[in-house]
Design a protein around this motif. Sequence first.
Motif, PDB file in Angstrom:
ATOM      1  N   LEU A  73       0.848  -1.190   0.000  1.00 53.65           N
ATOM      2  CA  LEU A  73       0.000   0.000   0.000  1.00 53.65           C
ATOM      3  C   LEU A  73       0.882   1.237   0.000  1.00 53.65           C
ATOM      4  O   LEU A  73       1.819   1.337   0.790  1.00 53.65           O
ATOM      5  CB  LEU A  73      -0.899   0.033   1.237  1.00 53.65           C
ATOM      6  N   SER A  74       0.577   2.158  -0.893  1.00 53.40           N
ATOM      7  CA  SER A  74       1.298   3.425  -0.940  1.00 53.40           C
ATOM      8  C   SER A  74       0.294   4.566  -1.064  1.00 53.40           C
ATOM      9  O   SER A  74      -0.546   4.562  -1.976  1.00 53.40           O
ATOM     10  CB  SER A  74       2.259   3.452  -2.132  1.00 53.40           C
ATOM     11  N   ILE A  75       0.355   5.512  -0.130  1.00 54.32           N
ATOM     12  CA  ILE A  75      -0.515   6.695  -0.131  1.00 54.32           C
ATOM     13  C   ILE A  75       0.348   7.919  -0.402  1.00 54.32           C
ATOM     14  O   ILE A  75       1.368   8.122   0.261  1.00 54.32           O
ATOM     15  CB  ILE A  75      -1.227   6.872   1.220  1.00 54.32           C
ATOM     16  N   LYS A  76      -0.053   8.720  -1.361  1.00 54.29           N
ATOM     17  CA  LYS A  76       0.695   9.941  -1.688  1.00 54.29           C
ATOM     18  C   LYS A  76      -0.222  11.163  -1.625  1.00 54.29           C
ATOM     19  O   LYS A  76      -1.285  11.194  -2.259  1.00 54.29           O
ATOM     20  CB  LYS A  76       1.287   9.843  -3.104  1.00 54.29           C
ATOM     21  N   MET A  99      -3.365   6.616  -4.496  1.00 53.04           N
ATOM     22  CA  MET A  99      -3.141   5.390  -3.736  1.00 53.04           C
ATOM     23  C   MET A  99      -2.830   4.250  -4.690  1.00 53.04           C
ATOM     24  O   MET A  99      -3.452   4.128  -5.753  1.00 53.04           O
ATOM     25  CB  MET A  99      -4.381   5.047  -2.907  1.00 53.04           C
ATOM     26  N   VAL A 100      -1.860   3.440  -4.323  1.00 57.36           N
ATOM     27  CA  VAL A 100      -1.547   2.208  -5.050  1.00 57.36           C
ATOM     28  C   VAL A 100      -1.661   1.062  -4.065  1.00 57.36           C
ATOM     29  O   VAL A 100      -1.023   1.082  -3.001  1.00 57.36           O
ATOM     30  CB  VAL A 100      -0.135   2.244  -5.661  1.00 57.36           C
ATOM     31  N   GLY A 135      -0.291  -2.981  -6.647  1.00 62.46           N
ATOM     32  CA  GLY A 135      -0.065  -2.677  -8.059  1.00 62.46           C
ATOM     33  C   GLY A 135      -1.217  -1.982  -8.756  1.00 62.46           C
ATOM     34  O   GLY A 135      -1.088  -1.575  -9.919  1.00 62.46           O
ATOM     35  N   ARG A 136      -2.352  -1.806  -8.091  1.00 60.84           N
ATOM     36  CA  ARG A 136      -3.514  -1.144  -8.685  1.00 60.84           C
ATOM     37  C   ARG A 136      -3.577   0.308  -8.226  1.00 60.84           C
ATOM     38  O   ARG A 136      -3.441   0.590  -7.038  1.00 60.84           O
ATOM     39  CB  ARG A 136      -4.803  -1.872  -8.297  1.00 60.84           C
ATOM     40  N   HIS A 137      -3.822   1.207  -9.142  1.00 64.00           N
ATOM     41  CA  HIS A 137      -3.846   2.640  -8.855  1.00 64.00           C
ATOM     42  C   HIS A 137      -5.277   3.116  -8.584  1.00 64.00           C
ATOM     43  O   HIS A 137      -6.205   2.733  -9.287  1.00 64.00           O
ATOM     44  CB  HIS A 137      -3.243   3.429 -10.011  1.00 64.00           C
ATOM     45  N   PHE A 138      -5.408   3.991  -7.580  1.00 66.06           N
ATOM     46  CA  PHE A 138      -6.720   4.512  -7.208  1.00 66.06           C
ATOM     47  C   PHE A 138      -6.643   6.023  -6.985  1.00 66.06           C
ATOM     48  O   PHE A 138      -5.682   6.522  -6.411  1.00 66.06           O
ATOM     49  CB  PHE A 138      -7.233   3.863  -5.915  1.00 66.06           C
ATOM     50  N   ASP A 139      -7.683   6.708  -7.449  1.00 65.11           N
ATOM     51  CA  ASP A 139      -7.905   8.107  -7.093  1.00 65.11           C
ATOM     52  C   ASP A 139      -8.708   8.088  -5.800  1.00 65.11           C
ATOM     53  O   ASP A 139      -9.824   7.558  -5.764  1.00 65.11           O
ATOM     54  CB  ASP A 139      -8.685   8.808  -8.209  1.00 65.11           C
ATOM     55  N   MET A 140      -8.185   8.658  -4.725  1.00 58.84           N
ATOM     56  CA  MET A 140      -8.827   8.528  -3.430  1.00 58.84           C
ATOM     57  C   MET A 140     -10.107   9.349  -3.290  1.00 58.84           C
ATOM     58  O   MET A 140     -10.800   9.254  -2.271  1.00 58.84           O
ATOM     59  CB  MET A 140      -7.836   8.871  -2.317  1.00 58.84           C
TER      60      MET A 140
END
Length: 332
Positions: free
Chosen positions: A6-9, A68-69, A72-77
């Motif tokens: 999980l990666s939050i930017k 957010m990733v 490996g899946r990218h999400f617009d939070m």
Amino acid sequence: MTQPLLSIKNLHVSIADNPDLRPVDDVSFHIDPGDSVALVGESGCGKSVTSYSVLGLLEQSLISRGDMVFDGRHFDMSNRKALAQLRGTDIAMIPQDPGTSLNPVVSIERQLGDLVRVHQKITKRVAAKLVRELLARVGIPAPDRVAQAFPFELSGGMRQRVLIAMALACGPTMLIADEPTTALDTTVQAQIMDLLNSLIADEGMSMLFISHDLGLVAQHCNRAYVMYAGKIVESGTVDDVLREAAHPYTRALIECLGSMNSGARRLKTVRGIVPPLAERGRGCRFAPRCDRASDDCLFVSPELEESGRSHAACLHPMTGLDPRVQTSEVAR
């Protein structure tokens, strides 16, 4: 190099009617596969709001934005519908109050059974068997009896085990544990944390552990992010953050816990309170409570930068090992 699970930017959460008020302000963090990461801070710092943002569970009065990733899946939070697809099967949450998280007039079997049937499309008979398997898996000694019980008939520790069973029902790869032991006594608290640790180790899951209890963090987490008034003010391994804290807020929290463990007649406190949303200026939000603050601290918002063996957002970081603090002492 292993990619984060999980990666939050740059997560921002603002009030819909007043976007200038931000309970969470430009928060970034990551969790690696199999990692147990703590999000630490006082009540009102934005820890739970951050966790709800991950699953798109914020109240309608709040708006989130950020990147957010997950696996490996990218999400617009800001896309709550997309984030909802992760609930249960990918990321599961263990809420902080077992007394209010279960429906008091519906049996455990029905609450847990309905959950697994929605996600797995199985019959009632198969669901009933799975319910008992899940209850046994979380250490409930009489799963058949507990399945037929109502929440008010169970102890706080038993209710918390039921919530953990619900979280595990769909085989998630990550757990968010939001103050999971707050309402429990010390003995039951230790049992629940040992259960979580063994389940995470057995299943290879990752965990975001939200807490204000540095003792639990020292015992059960690998890395820590310290949060204050909506911002991350320090991050690093748990050992580095606790033994060589660079941010004055982190040091103050550790000293408060140290005064409890020492048996001092007068407990140490951090003077002041977390500032309300409307009173958070453009400078360092901890400055009004900080003995090291200068005039610059009131106008400059510091970025997370390497300071010793951790990263701290402070214009005047503290350096070196605090001889009064040992991780083993904090963990007691």
